[in-house]
Write a protein that holds these residues in place. Structure first.
Motif, PDB file in Angstrom:
ATOM      1  N   ASN A  23     -21.380 -35.297  18.887  1.00  9.50           N
ATOM      2  CA  ASN A  23     -21.328 -33.857  18.631  1.00  9.50           C
ATOM      3  C   ASN A  23     -19.984 -33.263  19.058  1.00  9.50           C
ATOM      4  O   ASN A  23     -19.634 -32.155  18.678  1.00  9.50           O
ATOM      5  N   GLN A  24     -19.244 -34.035  19.846  1.00  5.15           N
ATOM      6  CA  GLN A  24     -17.936 -33.569  20.312  1.00  5.15           C
ATOM      7  C   GLN A  24     -16.803 -34.244  19.544  1.00  5.15           C
ATOM      8  O   GLN A  24     -15.638 -34.158  19.933  1.00  5.15           O
ATOM      9  N   ILE A  64     -26.779 -39.408  11.669  1.00  4.17           N
ATOM     10  CA  ILE A  64     -25.341 -39.711  11.666  1.00  4.17           C
ATOM     11  C   ILE A  64     -24.984 -40.412  10.353  1.00  4.17           C
ATOM     12  O   ILE A  64     -25.844 -40.931   9.652  1.00  4.17           O
ATOM     13  N   THR A  65     -23.684 -40.377  10.035  1.00  7.65           N
ATOM     14  CA  THR A  65     -23.158 -41.195   8.938  1.00  7.65           C
ATOM     15  C   THR A  65     -22.018 -42.036   9.504  1.00  7.65           C
ATOM     16  O   THR A  65     -21.540 -41.777  10.603  1.00  7.65           O
ATOM     17  N   SER A  66     -21.585 -43.031   8.748  1.00 15.67           N
ATOM     18  CA  SER A  66     -20.520 -43.905   9.255  1.00 15.67           C
ATOM     19  C   SER A  66     -19.480 -44.176   8.182  1.00 15.67           C
ATOM     20  O   SER A  66     -19.760 -44.063   6.987  1.00 15.67           O
ATOM     21  N   ILE A  82     -21.705 -37.157  13.340  1.00 16.02           N
ATOM     22  CA  ILE A  82     -23.013 -36.495  13.426  1.00 16.02           C
ATOM     23  C   ILE A  82     -23.217 -35.615  12.194  1.00 16.02           C
ATOM     24  O   ILE A  82     -22.256 -35.037  11.678  1.00 16.02           O
ATOM     25  N   THR A  83     -24.436 -35.552  11.698  1.00 18.56           N
ATOM     26  CA  THR A  83     -24.747 -34.677  10.562  1.00 18.56           C
ATOM     27  C   THR A  83     -25.346 -33.368  11.069  1.00 18.56           C
ATOM     28  O   THR A  83     -25.609 -33.224  12.273  1.00 18.56           O
ATOM     29  N   ALA A  88     -29.341 -30.759  14.877  1.00 19.17           N
ATOM     30  CA  ALA A  88     -30.664 -30.166  15.127  1.00 19.17           C
ATOM     31  C   ALA A  88     -31.499 -31.095  15.998  1.00 19.17           C
ATOM     32  O   ALA A  88     -32.172 -30.661  16.933  1.00 19.17           O
ATOM     33  N   THR A  89     -31.434 -32.395  15.689  1.00 17.47           N
ATOM     34  CA  THR A  89     -32.149 -33.383  16.496  1.00 17.47           C
ATOM     35  C   THR A  89     -31.676 -33.341  17.942  1.00 17.47           C
ATOM     36  O   THR A  89     -32.486 -33.386  18.872  1.00 17.47           O
ATOM     37  N   LEU A  90     -30.377 -33.242  18.117  1.00 17.30           N
ATOM     38  CA  LEU A  90     -29.804 -33.161  19.463  1.00 17.30           C
ATOM     39  C   LEU A  90     -30.366 -31.971  20.234  1.00 17.30           C
ATOM     40  O   LEU A  90     -30.837 -32.117  21.366  1.00 17.30           O
TER      41      LEU A  90
END
Lengths: 119, 119
Positions: A23-24, A64-66, A82-83, A88-90
DNA sequence: CCGATTACTGTGGCTGTCAAAGTAATTTGT
DNA sequence: ACAAATTACTTTGACAGCCACAGTAATCGG
């Protein structure tokens, strides 16, 4: 105090930990492992197998995506991002943790008062 | 807030929870289950199979002992009693939990500062 | 040039919790 | 008096998450 955290205590929190780091800003496996080590002052050193299991789980869930970094020289790095859903999950998991903390505190430290027998 | 606590979060804490309750007086399975429910305001309802697994584990380790209550009428009850060693285990586990709380807080809520890259 | 570090991946095992079911006695309601 | 609910303990089997171990492969420092 204690040197390290037990695997049973960390269970269920690894995904949230990874989400907080991503997220950072985008990052990749090895860097995240180091970040976890430093954030915890070496109290928790995540196992590589665990970390990549977390990545797969999060990506499968859409949190997440990669993408492969385009390093022309140097080892290949798979970056994770992060998506919106992941954010939202976080937030959800953080709230859940704050709640769980209170509950476990009551269960581990709490005294049994008189009205325990009622159902 | 959340209605209940996840099984992954509770993992590893059940033995400490039981020790805390027994530290306040001998008790038996069903009563302990109810106490847990009430202490957590129904956020955690321990499964019976889990509870009796915990008893066996604790007794095997010497943290508790057990005896059958001499109810001449009424259902038989197996009472559990904390040992001196169990009290030490309880104190140890409580300290461990307080430490783990801080670590997980840092990992889940913590911002990554500049000195993360150093090893 | 050789060992250490970076970096990602796969396999297999362990452990704690739970769901489900069983046994058996007592208590409560009608 | 009898059915249903509650109390109380136990066993079996499954699952999920983390870890140890092992493997591959590239780069970098001395």
């Amino acid at each position: 105090m204690q040197p390290e955290i037990s695997k049973d205590t960390i269970r269920g929190h690894t995904t949230t930990i990874v989400l907080n780091i991503l997220n950072q800003g985008d990052s990749y496996g090895y860097a995240i492992a180091k970040t976890i080590k430093h954030l915890s002052h070496a109290a928790y050193v995540i196992n590589e197998a665990t970390l990549y299991t977390v990545f797969r789980r999060l990506e499968k869930n859409g949190d997440i995506t990669s993408y492969w970094g385009n390093e022309t020289q140097g080892g290949r790095r798979k970056y994770y991002q992060i998506t919106v859903q992941g954010q939202a999950t976080l937030a959800h998991n953080v709230a859940e943790w704050n709640f769980a903390k209170q509950v476990i505190d009551e269960l581990i430290l709490g005294r049994i008062d008189a009205d325990v027998s009622k159902d």
